[in-house]
Every structure is written in C-alpha cells, then in structure tokens.
Design a protein around this motif. Structure first.
Motif, PDB file in Angstrom:
ATOM      1  N   ASN A   1       0.482   9.236  16.055  1.00 29.07           N
ATOM      2  CA  ASN A   1      -0.236   7.809  16.448  1.00 29.07           C
ATOM      3  C   ASN A   1       0.357   6.851  15.439  1.00 29.07           C
ATOM      4  O   ASN A   1       0.234   6.635  14.244  1.00 29.07           O
ATOM      5  CB  ASN A   1      -1.702   8.019  16.039  1.00 29.07           C
ATOM      6  CG  ASN A   1      -2.569   6.659  16.329  1.00 29.07           C
ATOM      7  OD1 ASN A   1      -2.386   5.801  15.832  1.00 29.07           O
ATOM      8  ND2 ASN A   1      -3.739   6.915  17.029  1.00 29.07           N
ATOM      9  N   GLY A   2       1.073   5.857  16.136  1.00 31.89           N
ATOM     10  CA  GLY A   2       1.942   5.022  15.431  1.00 31.89           C
ATOM     11  C   GLY A   2       1.076   4.077  14.750  1.00 31.89           C
ATOM     12  O   GLY A   2       1.402   3.367  13.656  1.00 31.89           O
ATOM     13  N   GLU A   3      -0.153   3.427  15.401  1.00 34.45           N
ATOM     14  CA  GLU A   3      -1.262   2.536  14.556  1.00 34.45           C
ATOM     15  C   GLU A   3      -1.634   3.297  13.271  1.00 34.45           C
ATOM     16  O   GLU A   3      -1.830   2.487  12.395  1.00 34.45           O
ATOM     17  CB  GLU A   3      -2.191   2.231  15.455  1.00 34.45           C
ATOM     18  CG  GLU A   3      -2.003   1.606  16.622  1.00 34.45           C
ATOM     19  CD  GLU A   3      -1.338   0.045  16.541  1.00 34.45           C
ATOM     20  OE1 GLU A   3      -1.417  -0.451  15.456  1.00 34.45           O
ATOM     21  OE2 GLU A   3      -0.661  -0.404  17.388  1.00 34.45           O
ATOM     22  N   LEU A   4      -2.157   4.478  13.309  1.00 33.53           N
ATOM     23  CA  LEU A   4      -2.529   5.127  12.226  1.00 33.53           C
ATOM     24  C   LEU A   4      -1.516   5.241  11.099  1.00 33.53           C
ATOM     25  O   LEU A   4      -1.820   4.985  10.046  1.00 33.53           O
ATOM     26  CB  LEU A   4      -3.070   6.553  12.297  1.00 33.53           C
ATOM     27  CG  LEU A   4      -4.502   6.718  12.866  1.00 33.53           C
ATOM     28  CD1 LEU A   4      -4.847   8.152  13.537  1.00 33.53           C
ATOM     29  CD2 LEU A   4      -5.554   6.319  11.724  1.00 33.53           C
ATOM     30  N   VAL A   5      -0.206   5.662  11.583  1.00 35.27           N
ATOM     31  CA  VAL A   5       0.908   5.887  10.442  1.00 35.27           C
ATOM     32  C   VAL A   5       1.024   4.474   9.895  1.00 35.27           C
ATOM     33  O   VAL A   5       1.195   4.494   8.531  1.00 35.27           O
ATOM     34  CB  VAL A   5       1.852   6.226  11.174  1.00 35.27           C
ATOM     35  CG1 VAL A   5       3.311   6.089  10.175  1.00 35.27           C
ATOM     36  CG2 VAL A   5       1.992   7.596  11.727  1.00 35.27           C
ATOM     37  N   TYR A   6       1.187   3.350  10.424  1.00 39.45           N
ATOM     38  CA  TYR A   6       1.405   2.155   9.939  1.00 39.45           C
ATOM     39  C   TYR A   6       0.205   1.783   9.079  1.00 39.45           C
ATOM     40  O   TYR A   6       0.444   1.292   7.934  1.00 39.45           O
ATOM     41  CB  TYR A   6       1.507   0.952  11.289  1.00 39.45           C
ATOM     42  CG  TYR A   6       1.924  -0.359  10.703  1.00 39.45           C
ATOM     43  CD1 TYR A   6       3.129  -0.664  10.329  1.00 39.45           C
ATOM     44  CD2 TYR A   6       0.777  -1.341  10.585  1.00 39.45           C
ATOM     45  CE1 TYR A   6       3.489  -1.945  10.092  1.00 39.45           C
ATOM     46  CE2 TYR A   6       1.162  -2.734  10.401  1.00 39.45           C
ATOM     47  CZ  TYR A   6       2.530  -2.912   9.965  1.00 39.45           C
ATOM     48  OH  TYR A   6       2.871  -4.232   9.449  1.00 39.45           O
ATOM     49  N   HIS A   7      -0.932   1.844   9.364  1.00 38.80           N
ATOM     50  CA  HIS A   7      -2.084   1.766   8.499  1.00 38.80           C
ATOM     51  C   HIS A   7      -1.879   2.312   7.167  1.00 38.80           C
ATOM     52  O   HIS A   7      -2.260   1.816   5.968  1.00 38.80           O
ATOM     53  CB  HIS A   7      -3.256   2.068   9.128  1.00 38.80           C
ATOM     54  CG  HIS A   7      -4.787   1.989   8.516  1.00 38.80           C
ATOM     55  ND1 HIS A   7      -5.433   0.807   8.189  1.00 38.80           N
ATOM     56  CD2 HIS A   7      -5.434   3.021   7.869  1.00 38.80           C
ATOM     57  CE1 HIS A   7      -6.458   1.180   7.435  1.00 38.80           C
ATOM     58  NE2 HIS A   7      -6.606   2.317   7.333  1.00 38.80           N
ATOM     59  N   LEU A   8      -1.787   3.614   7.465  1.00 44.24           N
ATOM     60  CA  LEU A   8      -1.837   4.432   6.100  1.00 44.24           C
ATOM     61  C   LEU A   8      -0.574   4.330   5.359  1.00 44.24           C
ATOM     62  O   LEU A   8      -0.713   4.150   3.901  1.00 44.24           O
ATOM     63  CB  LEU A   8      -1.604   5.864   6.473  1.00 44.24           C
ATOM     64  CG  LEU A   8      -2.940   6.393   7.385  1.00 44.24           C
ATOM     65  CD1 LEU A   8      -2.860   7.938   7.885  1.00 44.24           C
ATOM     66  CD2 LEU A   8      -4.068   6.656   6.274  1.00 44.24           C
ATOM     67  N   GLN A   9       0.494   3.840   5.840  1.00 43.16           N
ATOM     68  CA  GLN A   9       1.843   3.509   5.052  1.00 43.16           C
ATOM     69  C   GLN A   9       1.511   2.191   4.156  1.00 43.16           C
ATOM     70  O   GLN A   9       1.683   2.200   3.097  1.00 43.16           O
ATOM     71  CB  GLN A   9       2.992   3.074   5.961  1.00 43.16           C
ATOM     72  CG  GLN A   9       3.544   4.355   6.555  1.00 43.16           C
ATOM     73  CD  GLN A   9       4.822   4.073   7.570  1.00 43.16           C
ATOM     74  OE1 GLN A   9       4.755   2.748   8.205  1.00 43.16           O
ATOM     75  NE2 GLN A   9       5.986   4.800   7.595  1.00 43.16           N
ATOM     76  N   ARG A  10       0.837   1.275   4.755  1.00 43.19           N
ATOM     77  CA  ARG A  10       0.614   0.044   4.000  1.00 43.19           C
ATOM     78  C   ARG A  10      -0.730   0.371   2.952  1.00 43.19           C
ATOM     79  O   ARG A  10      -0.655  -0.031   1.873  1.00 43.19           O
ATOM     80  CB  ARG A  10      -0.229  -1.019   4.952  1.00 43.19           C
ATOM     81  CG  ARG A  10       0.739  -1.208   6.281  1.00 43.19           C
ATOM     82  CD  ARG A  10       1.641  -2.505   5.997  1.00 43.19           C
ATOM     83  NE  ARG A  10       2.874  -2.148   5.266  1.00 43.19           N
ATOM     84  CZ  ARG A  10       3.821  -1.518   5.518  1.00 43.19           C
ATOM     85  NH1 ARG A  10       4.018  -0.778   6.770  1.00 43.19           N
ATOM     86  NH2 ARG A  10       5.080  -1.178   4.612  1.00 43.19           N
ATOM     87  N   LYS A  11      -1.544   1.052   3.347  1.00 43.09           N
ATOM     88  CA  LYS A  11      -2.563   1.473   2.406  1.00 43.09           C
ATOM     89  C   LYS A  11      -2.065   2.167   0.847  1.00 43.09           C
ATOM     90  O   LYS A  11      -2.178   1.706   0.155  1.00 43.09           O
ATOM     91  CB  LYS A  11      -3.600   2.528   2.861  1.00 43.09           C
ATOM     92  CG  LYS A  11      -4.730   1.670   3.289  1.00 43.09           C
ATOM     93  CD  LYS A  11      -6.013   2.522   3.968  1.00 43.09           C
ATOM     94  CE  LYS A  11      -6.610   3.214   2.865  1.00 43.09           C
ATOM     95  NZ  LYS A  11      -7.766   4.012   3.456  1.00 43.09           N
ATOM     96  N   LEU A  12      -1.158   3.116   1.317  1.00 48.06           N
ATOM     97  CA  LEU A  12      -0.488   3.819   0.154  1.00 48.06           C
ATOM     98  C   LEU A  12       0.402   2.892  -0.517  1.00 48.06           C
ATOM     99  O   LEU A  12       0.384   3.248  -1.771  1.00 48.06           O
ATOM    100  CB  LEU A  12       0.476   5.017   1.039  1.00 48.06           C
ATOM    101  CG  LEU A  12      -0.509   6.288   1.146  1.00 48.06           C
ATOM    102  CD1 LEU A  12       0.366   7.077   2.429  1.00 48.06           C
ATOM    103  CD2 LEU A  12      -0.888   7.122   0.120  1.00 48.06           C
ATOM    104  N   ILE A  13       1.165   2.059  -0.086  1.00 47.83           N
ATOM    105  CA  ILE A  13       2.082   1.226  -0.753  1.00 47.83           C
ATOM    106  C   ILE A  13       1.210   0.012  -1.458  1.00 47.83           C
ATOM    107  O   ILE A  13       1.556   0.226  -2.746  1.00 47.83           O
ATOM    108  CB  ILE A  13       3.043   0.596   0.222  1.00 47.83           C
ATOM    109  CG1 ILE A  13       4.007   1.373   0.671  1.00 47.83           C
ATOM    110  CG2 ILE A  13       3.593  -0.727  -0.407  1.00 47.83           C
ATOM    111  CD1 ILE A  13       4.780   1.126   2.007  1.00 47.83           C
TER     112      ILE A  13
END
Length: 481
Positions: free
Chosen positions: A188-200
C-alpha cells in the motif's frame, strides 16, 4: 529395470518425473531423449556421471540496467545474464518500466535495445504506470505483435510509478480482453509514504527505519485488494515477491475459493530476516534495503511452507544491483536509498541447499519452482522448463555433492555485496548449456554478447474466452420499476 549405480549416471530430472536416459541436442533444440541413442560421428559428448541433468532455471523477476531512484542498476543485460548462466539460470523475465506519461511502446523499444547485449534468452513483463487510451492501444500491440503476455502494476512508490486503483481496474480489464496476466507489486503506497514521513520526522533516518516503514500488513492489504479486484473482473493474477504471512494467507484463501492466483517468492525472503537492518555498519544495512523488506523471524518458515504446499509456485530474485556509492544517496534519508539486492547467480544453489537438502523439496519440486512453473504460468512451456524432445536446449548439469561458498569476491554479479556472503551450499552447477552450447563449465564462463534471444510468449485464449462467455451469459437484466 536394473537400478544399479550405473543408472544414476544419466538421471534426467523434470518437474513431473526423473528418468535414466541420454539427451541429444542439435541446433539449439533437444532432438532426442532416451537410451542407446544413435548420434552422428564427431558429436560432443558431456559425461554427466553421478550428476543430475535438469532444465535451465528461469528467473521470472529481474531488473537489469534499471533506471531507478536517481541512478541506474549496476548490472546490465550482458553481465546479468552471464551471472545467471554461472548459477544455472538460462532465461530471465525482466521488466519494461515506462515513466508516467511515457508511451509503453517507446519504453519497450528502449528495453529491447538494452537487452540486445544479453548472453542468454530473455523476455519482458511491461509495467502499466499510468493510464489513457494510448496505454490501452499499446497493451494490444504488445500482446498481439510482440509476444508480451504479462503486465506489471506497482501498488507502491507514490509520486513515482505507483498505479492507483483506477489504473488497476482499467489495466486488469484490458488484460482480460487480451488474454494477458496482470502482475502486482503488492504494498500500500499511501501507507508506506505516510510511515516514511512519520519516521523521518521522528528522527529515524537510517536503514533500520526501512522495514518499519513497510510492515507486513501494508503488503497484506495490497495483496487482498489486488486479489479482490482481479476476482471482480474475472482475470487471473500473479503476485511478485510475496514476503510475509499476511500476503500468503490472502493467496491461500483466494486459491481455496477457486480463484486463479499465483505467488512468487524470492530466495532472499526465504532465507534472511530483518536483523540485517540492525548492522552497525551503515553500508551493510543499506545493502539489504529492498522492497518489500526482509521480514521478522517467522515469516521465512511460512514462505517455505507455502512453497512446499503449492500456495506459492515460483521462485525469483528481484535481481536489482546498486553498489555502496549508489546506496549512499540515502545516507541522511533511508527513503532515498535505492531499493534492490542481487541474487540471480545464487538462487538455485540456495534453493537446493535449503530446499532439497533439508527435505522441504524433492528434486522434481525443485525443478518445478526453479523453472517449470514459471514457464507454465507465462505460457512458454514446454519450449522452456523441461527436458523433452523439441524443447530448447537450455540445460543445467547439477552436482548435488559439490560445495560452493558464496561471496562477492568470487561471484559474477556486477555488485560489491552479496546478501548470502560466506554461506557454503551443498549442491551447485557443474555445467550450463544455453541454446545447445556449453556456456559455463569448470567454473569458467564462455559467453557471446548478443547470443540471447527475445522469447515471445503467446496470450492465453482458452481460460479467458470461457470467462468472457460466462460473463456474457450472465448479463444483468434490467428490471422495470
């Protein structure tokens, strides 16, 4: 039949059976399989005493020379197919990946040009990364004129090559019309993008954050969504690099319900777990960054059982090489580390050692998951994937007793790292024959640039015609209200 030690000397192993016989090849084709064959004087004889004669491996998932994440994969079609031959793989299915808005045919011609340097046979899946009427038309041209029968859809990589649901629905429907197989990278590309931003934002910028940004439920959700879309449209589906229990469960459920769904697993996902991202050495951790990532302990055993039980049918590598200096592009941001690991040379040895040697696979099941099943699913069987009269003379002579230690220092892959570094396997390639020519023997490659042929794969008319007919017969009837 007398089963003495002399019989073992010429054991031919196919997916369905093993027989004791000789193989005679001429003009790149297997002409005869049998005992006491009469062959012309001067025929080259290879003594396979005490060894197994098997169809060459087919890797259904490679990315040679792929332009990706601001760089280009270090392995090109020449070096990549050569490394494959050294590991017993005589054919690859690579990917044409058009940029969004780029005509599919233009991208296809570019990849065909790059691949003309291949030393072994090759063919392509073509990715659908955007949608309009020209994509619809080009898909028809590719199937009907160029022998492409599979189309790839990335459900991940937002703001790049991700296909939204609308594209999946349009493309899957077109695949049904054409008799082509849709394939998906399920995350799920939306979830990946969301989680990447949160982690960074939280200050996690190193490779250890990569697996956290793509947890297994992200893959399970996308697998289920793709499977349900395919089910609604009535088209088969192939899921690439299945890496976790959640995705396996979705495939198992769909197959149990009679849906035609296929799953592929990578040698790396079968063997490695997410501890690789905890390495104190940044470069080592980054070298393992690929998507989907290596999973927590436990998932590997689930994948093995799924391969044994038939929920997963094929094995691949997702061979996509980036060297240390390329990986360094993500030094301060893990989401910018180019995704990819190698493996085309190691897949069959790893599969034999962890599969056959540990009793998980029989020698026939090994041939099925290393070669024959891919040939069947992508409609090139029995030309490829079996040792039989009339098949291409792509053959690997396998020495079940030969030990080999895998290392970046000695492999033929054009990359400075090996994810299986230092592993000693029992069972390895003795000789590889491509198109009837010996291309690897005594540890030496003898390859010819451009010898590889583009292999056309016909569409699948029968199943699709039946589905279309059924759909036509069950058209809704308008109700007067």
């Amino acid at each position: 039949m007398h089963h003495g030690p002399t019989d073992y000397r010429r054991k031919i192993v196919n997916a369905d059976t093993s027989v004791f016989a000789d193989v005679y090849c001429e003009d790149g084709i297997i002409h005869e399989v049998g005992n006491d064959l009469s062959v012309p004087d001067g025929t080259t004889v290879i003594d396979a005493a005490g060894k197994l004669v098997m169809p060459g491996g087919i890797d259904p998932h490679t990315h040679m020379q792929l332009p990706f994440m601001g760089t280009v994969a270090s392995e090109d079609f020449y070096t990549g197919t050569a490394a494959g031959l050294a590991g017993g793989t005589t054919m690859i299915i690579d990917f044409v990946i058009p940029n969004p808005q780029q005509p599919l045919m233009e991208a296809y011609q570019t990849w065909r040009e790059w691949a003309s340097r291949s030393v072994a046979d090759y063919t392509f899946h073509v990715a659908v990364t955007w949608w309009d009427d020209s994509v619809y038309e080009d898909m028809g041209t590719l199937v009907n004129e160029y022998g492409v029968n599979s189309f790839k859809h990335f459900m991940a990589y937002k703001n790049a090559i991700m296909a939204p649901d609308e594209t999946l629905v349009n493309s899957f429907s077109r695949c049904l019309e054409l008799g082509a197989m849709p394939t998906v990278h399920a995350e799920n590309g939306e979830l990946v993008y969301h989680l990447q931003r949160k982690l960074i934002e939280a200050g996690f910028t190193g490779p250890e954050a990569h697996p956290l940004s793509r947890p297994s439920q992200v893959e399970g959700e996308a697998a289920n969504r793709a499977i349900r879309i395919a089910q609604s449209i009535g088209v088969p589906l192939y899921l690439v690099h299945v890496s976790c229990e959640e995705a396996v469960n979705e495939i198992a459920r769909a197959r149990h319900e009679g849906q035609r769904v296929y799953g592929e697993v990578l040698a790396g996902h079968l063997e490695l777990d997410d501890s690789v991202y905890q390495s104190k050495d940044w470069a080592t951790a980054a070298a393992h960054v690929m998507s989907p990532p290596f999973r927590p302990k436990g998932h590997q055993e689930v994948l093995w059982k799924a391969l044994q039980g038939g929920t997963l049918q094929t094995t691949a590598t997702d061979h996509c090489c980036f060297c240390e200096e390329q990986k360094a592009a993500g030094k301060d941001d893990f989401s910018k580390i180019p995704n990819g690991t190698a493996g085309i040379e190691d897949r069959m040895m790893i599969l034999w050692d962890s599969g056959v040697n540990k009793g998980r696979l029989t020698e026939n099941e090994f041939v099925a998951v290393a070669s024959a099943n891919t040939a069947k699913i992508f409609n090139i069987y029995p030309r490829k994937g079996c040792i039989a009269k009339g098949a291409d003379a792509d053959i690997v002579i396998w020495d079940a007793n030969k030990e080999h230690t895998i290392s970046a220092k000695t492999h033929h892959q054009n990359i400075d790292f090996n994810i299986f570094e230092g592993r000693t396997v029992k069972g390895s390639v003795d000789t590889t024959i491509s198109q009837g020519k010996v291309v690897f023997a005594d540890g030496q490659l003898t390859v010819t640039e451009g010898a590889g042929r583009y292999i056309e794969r016909p569409a699948f008319p029968t199943v699709y015609e039946a589905v279309k007919k059924y759909n036509e017969q069950h058209q809704p009837v308008a109700v007067e209200r």
